[in-house]
Design a protein around this motif. Structure first.
Motif, PDB file in Angstrom:
ATOM      1  N   UNK A  77       8.819  -6.323  14.361  1.00 41.29           N
ATOM      2  CA  UNK A  77       7.472  -5.738  14.435  1.00 41.29           C
ATOM      3  C   UNK A  77       7.063  -5.029  13.142  1.00 41.29           C
ATOM      4  N   UNK A  78       8.037  -4.682  12.288  1.00 41.64           N
ATOM      5  CA  UNK A  78       7.670  -4.076  11.000  1.00 41.64           C
ATOM      6  C   UNK A  78       8.259  -2.702  10.725  1.00 41.64           C
ATOM      7  N   UNK A  79       9.355  -2.365  11.402  1.00 46.28           N
ATOM      8  CA  UNK A  79       9.964  -1.039  11.210  1.00 46.28           C
ATOM      9  C   UNK A  79      10.596  -0.919   9.817  1.00 46.28           C
ATOM     10  N   UNK A  80      11.386  -1.929   9.442  1.00 45.22           N
ATOM     11  CA  UNK A  80      12.004  -1.889   8.104  1.00 45.22           C
ATOM     12  C   UNK A  80      10.920  -1.901   7.035  1.00 45.22           C
ATOM     13  N   UNK A  81       9.891  -2.706   7.274  1.00 47.08           N
ATOM     14  CA  UNK A  81       8.768  -2.777   6.324  1.00 47.08           C
ATOM     15  C   UNK A  81       8.183  -1.393   6.072  1.00 47.08           C
ATOM     16  N   UNK A  82       8.051  -0.596   7.137  1.00 49.76           N
ATOM     17  CA  UNK A  82       7.481   0.748   6.975  1.00 49.76           C
ATOM     18  C   UNK A  82       8.354   1.595   6.041  1.00 49.76           C
ATOM     19  N   UNK A  83       9.672   1.503   6.216  1.00 52.07           N
ATOM     20  CA  UNK A  83      10.557   2.299   5.355  1.00 52.07           C
ATOM     21  C   UNK A  83      10.450   1.849   3.899  1.00 52.07           C
ATOM     22  N   UNK A  84      10.310   0.547   3.674  1.00 52.38           N
ATOM     23  CA  UNK A  84      10.123   0.052   2.296  1.00 52.38           C
ATOM     24  C   UNK A  84       8.801   0.534   1.710  1.00 52.38           C
ATOM     25  N   UNK A  85       7.745   0.509   2.527  1.00 50.23           N
ATOM     26  CA  UNK A  85       6.432   0.963   2.057  1.00 50.23           C
ATOM     27  C   UNK A  85       6.477   2.443   1.678  1.00 50.23           C
ATOM     28  N   UNK A 127       8.962   4.142   0.622  1.00 51.78           N
ATOM     29  CA  UNK A 127       9.705   4.336  -0.622  1.00 51.78           C
ATOM     30  C   UNK A 127       9.071   3.645  -1.820  1.00 51.78           C
ATOM     31  N   UNK A 128       7.915   3.053  -1.609  1.00 52.01           N
ATOM     32  CA  UNK A 128       7.242   2.389  -2.725  1.00 52.01           C
ATOM     33  C   UNK A 128       7.922   1.107  -3.164  1.00 52.01           C
ATOM     34  N   UNK A 129       8.783   0.565  -2.319  1.00 56.86           N
ATOM     35  CA  UNK A 129       9.500  -0.665  -2.668  1.00 56.86           C
ATOM     36  C   UNK A 129       8.634  -1.891  -2.406  1.00 56.86           C
ATOM     37  N   UNK A 130       7.631  -1.720  -1.541  1.00 53.07           N
ATOM     38  CA  UNK A 130       6.652  -2.774  -1.286  1.00 53.07           C
ATOM     39  C   UNK A 130       5.293  -2.110  -1.477  1.00 53.07           C
ATOM     40  N   UNK A 131       4.554  -2.569  -2.491  1.00 54.65           N
ATOM     41  CA  UNK A 131       3.305  -1.887  -2.834  1.00 54.65           C
ATOM     42  C   UNK A 131       2.073  -2.667  -2.410  1.00 54.65           C
ATOM     43  N   UNK A 132       2.315  -3.730  -1.668  1.00 53.80           N
ATOM     44  CA  UNK A 132       1.212  -4.591  -1.252  1.00 53.80           C
ATOM     45  C   UNK A 132       0.704  -4.178   0.131  1.00 53.80           C
ATOM     46  N   UNK A 133      -0.169  -3.152   0.147  1.00 56.42           N
ATOM     47  CA  UNK A 133      -0.732  -2.670   1.419  1.00 56.42           C
ATOM     48  C   UNK A 133      -2.072  -2.039   1.128  1.00 56.42           C
ATOM     49  N   UNK A 134      -2.841  -1.764   2.183  1.00 56.95           N
ATOM     50  CA  UNK A 134      -4.014  -0.925   1.961  1.00 56.95           C
ATOM     51  C   UNK A 134      -3.931   0.276   2.878  1.00 56.95           C
ATOM     52  N   UNK A 135      -4.715   1.308   2.551  1.00 56.39           N
ATOM     53  CA  UNK A 135      -4.575   2.585   3.229  1.00 56.39           C
ATOM     54  C   UNK A 135      -3.886   3.539   2.280  1.00 56.39           C
ATOM     55  N   UNK A 136      -3.434   4.673   2.812  1.00 58.58           N
ATOM     56  CA  UNK A 136      -2.821   5.659   1.927  1.00 58.58           C
ATOM     57  C   UNK A 136      -1.468   6.095   2.463  1.00 58.58           C
ATOM     58  N   UNK A 137      -0.510   6.203   1.560  1.00 60.50           N
ATOM     59  CA  UNK A 137       0.806   6.745   1.910  1.00 60.50           C
ATOM     60  C   UNK A 137       1.060   7.920   0.983  1.00 60.50           C
TER      61      UNK A 137
END
Ligand code: ADP
Ligand code: MG
Length: 224
Positions: free
Chosen positions: A45-53, A55-65
């Motif tokens: 569902x995207x749990x690991x993805x959230x942790x990468x986002x 930590x800035x390891x995946x920068x391809x998103x929109x919105x704000x972190x």
């Protein structure tokens, strides 16, 4: 209390067209400093993805972190790597210890790699070896440790740098339930005694219950 992690209107997808997978669709989350949050949700569902986002390891998103009040969206690589080496640390399901280094050498590795002086961390190292129950194993190699001991070693390595935030991705996923419980008790102590904010992903309701808050990834959003 201030928020150490803040996610606003997060949108994230992988691929495009027919291969597009929607992961986040307007997700929000605020994590207060000093809290211990468990994140659960279906596999894939995207749990690991959230942790990468985070930590800035995946920068391809929109919105704000935001980490420590600062938005990572506009940060350059060096600002991001500073956040990663001083603000947050990761613990994974597999321990990723270096086989030909001892427990002590493994724990000191991030200090060495970031160019900090090992002697400044001597006292903290002893303290962490004690806290993780690895004092007698400090000169042993990873292959001479149980799975639970290896994970405790990787946790000591993650927190020696004194991160504000610990991100754990199914840290007990590879362990039997009693070793898993030891890891949860260790997280609880790190949270309560060292004030480290913890965000852990877990499948186990028992492990999730160690957190003081449970967040679910459901329908591409983060809900309580
Ligand atoms: P979880 O940790 O909740 O099991 P993940 O965050 O690993 O889920 O993955 C969420 C979804 O995104 C999965 O369907 C996975 O296949 C997909 N995915 C993850 N990383 C990538 C990637 N780099 N490229 C394409 N798809 C990916
Ligand atoms: Mg995962």
């Amino acid at each position: 209390m201030s928020n150490v992690i803040e996610i606003r209107d997060l949108r994230k997808r992988f691929g495009s067209g027919e291969n597009e997978a929607l992961i986040y669709d307007g997700a929000n989350l605020a994590i207060e400093k000093g809290s211990f949050v468990s994140l659960t949700g279906p596999s894939g569902s995207g749990k690991s993805t959230l942790l990468y986002l985070i930590g800035g390891l995946d920068r391809d998103f929109s919105g704000d972190i935001r980490i420590g009040g600062r938005s990572i969206t506009g940060m350059n690589d060096s600002e991001l790597s500073e956040i990663r080496s001083f603000m947050l640390s990761y613990v994974f399901q597999f321990y990723n210890l270096v086989a030909n280094l001892t427990v002590e050498e493994n724990i000191l590795l991030p200090i060495e790699l970031s160019g900090r002086k090992i002697k400044d961390y001597k006292h903290k190292l002893d303290d962490l070896l004690e806290l993780t129950g690895l004092t007698a194993k400090r000169n042993n190699y990873p292959s001479q440790l149980s799975g639970g001991q290896q994970q405790r070693c990787s946790i000591a390595r993650a927190v020696l740098t004194e991160p504000e935030i610990l991100l754990a991705d199914e840290a007990t996923g590879n362990l039997d339930s009693s070793s898993g419980e030891e890891i949860m008790k260790l997280f609880k102590r790190l949270n309560e005694e060292k004030g480290i904010t913890i965000l852990q992903v877990t499948h186990s309701p028992e492990c999730a219950a160690y957190g003081n808050r449970i967040v679910k990834l459901s329908d591409h959003k983060l809900v309580e």
